[in-house]
Write an enzyme that holds these catalytic residues in place. Structure first.
Site, mmCIF file in Angstrom:
data_model
loop_
_atom_site.group_PDB
_atom_site.id
_atom_site.type_symbol
_atom_site.label_atom_id
_atom_site.label_comp_id
_atom_site.label_asym_id
_atom_site.label_seq_id
_atom_site.Cartn_x
_atom_site.Cartn_y
_atom_site.Cartn_z
ATOM 1 N N PRO A 182 0.771 -1.220 0.000
ATOM 2 C CA PRO A 182 0.000 0.000 0.000
ATOM 3 C C PRO A 182 0.810 1.282 0.000
ATOM 4 O O PRO A 182 1.639 1.505 0.866
ATOM 5 C CB PRO A 182 -0.784 -0.090 1.317
ATOM 6 C CG PRO A 182 -0.096 -1.135 2.120
ATOM 7 C CD PRO A 182 1.056 -1.637 1.360
ATOM 8 N N GLU A 183 0.521 2.095 -0.950
ATOM 9 C CA GLU A 183 0.874 3.496 -0.844
ATOM 10 C C GLU A 183 -0.459 4.207 -0.627
ATOM 11 O O GLU A 183 -1.510 3.567 -0.564
ATOM 12 C CB GLU A 183 1.578 3.975 -2.115
ATOM 13 C CG GLU A 183 2.959 3.343 -2.252
ATOM 14 C CD GLU A 183 3.981 4.269 -2.891
ATOM 15 O OE1 GLU A 183 3.810 5.495 -2.776
ATOM 16 O OE2 GLU A 183 4.915 3.764 -3.502
#
Length: 272
Positions: free
Chosen positions: A2-3
């Site tokens: 995840p960004e």
DNA sequence: ACATTGACCTGGGAGC
DNA sequence: TGCTCCCAGGTCAATG
């Protein structure tokens, strides 16, 4: 996985199933995440109504009657909405049962994620209090970034990945934003002109917004919360493209290491 | 105050 | 097939 776009995509995916509903049960199968899942968490959240599902930086915040459930996906975490609790996998560490029949399942092979609880104002919480502005907020602008960079000798890439400066800019989008702004990733943050900082700010907002529209980048195991893949990976200009031709000038993309993270850039398009 | 490094974990792919 | 080595989207804590 995840960004920031992936975390926000997850938030949007789960929000309709959770907001306004009540947690009927929580099951924790593995407490050893980045920090131990609090011993009493199952008892604490039981029967609490979730009034809002919010996000600050990469933290998901479940606003409940008596406090806030804080969730971070770490490096490999995923949160999905299931119709039932079948097929429990090795890395399915936490299930949150919602009183509408759905189950929120937290899966995290590397266990860098976190599931925590606070009854205090989250703005004062240890992990959140010192965070910089959201990258898509107006507060994050050229004046701000230029002022913050004054006198700094550290490289610009690490600077924009520093959560005290601005949150939500992870490795992929740091690389991509610097390419779009035409800034060499090893350049000292304090030596960048205000005009260039303005370009960088716009580039950061652009890559994040684009990824958000696409529903998050797909790399390895990212899935949107409903289990469908995101699809931004094909739009990457430099990330993961070592030795491949620059899409702007054809020069081969370089890969170096900064703070133990891979940095990809084009020597021609990104001058020091 | 700032900069750098190690640490937390597992899985997957490359190379032998 | 199987072993070892290296790499991976984050970010805190400890150290110069």
């Amino acid at each position: 996985m995840p960004e920031l776009p992936e975390v926000e995509t997850t938030r949007r995916g789960i929000q309709p199933y959770v907001e306004g509903n009540t947690i009927s049960k929580m099951v924790v199968r593995h407490r050893g995440l980045r920090w131990p899942v609090p011993e009493q968490l199952e008892a604490i959240v039981k029967d609490q109504r979730v009034t809002k599902v919010e996000r600050r930086a990469k933290y998901l915040l479940f606003r409940c009657d008596k406090g806030t459930l804080i969730l971070h996906l770490g490096m490999s975490g995923r949160l999905r909405v299931l119709d039932n609790d079948h097929n429990i996998g090795k890395h399915d560490h936490v299930d949150i049962y919602i009183n509408n029949g759905h189950v929120l399942r937290f899966t995290d092979p590397r266990r860098f994620g976190a599931v925590l609880w606070t009854e205090a104002d989250t703005d004062t919480h240890q992990l959140i209090a010192h965070l910089g502005p959201e990258p898509l907020a107006d507060l994050f602008n050229a004046d701000y970034l230029y002022q913050k960079a004054k006198g700094r000798s550290g490289n610009i890439k690490s600077f924009i990945m520093n959560g005290e400066i601005v949150v939500g800019v992870g490795n992929i989008y740091a690389n991509e934003a610097l390419f779009l702004a035409g800034i060499h990733p090893a350049k000292a943050a304090g030596k960048i002109s205000k005009a260039k900082m303005a370009e960088l700010v716009e580039a950061i907002k652009l890559v994040l917004n684009r990824a958000l529209l696409a529903g998050g980048t797909t790399l390895r195991d990212f899935r949107k919360s409903d289990g469908k893949p995101g699809y931004f990976a094909q739009e990457l200009n430099v990330y993961g493209r070592e030795n491949e031709p620059c899409l702007r000038c054809q020069a081969p993309i370089n890969c170096i290491r900064q703070a133990q993270r891979a940095t990809y850039f084009c020597k021609q398009c990104q001058r020091r």
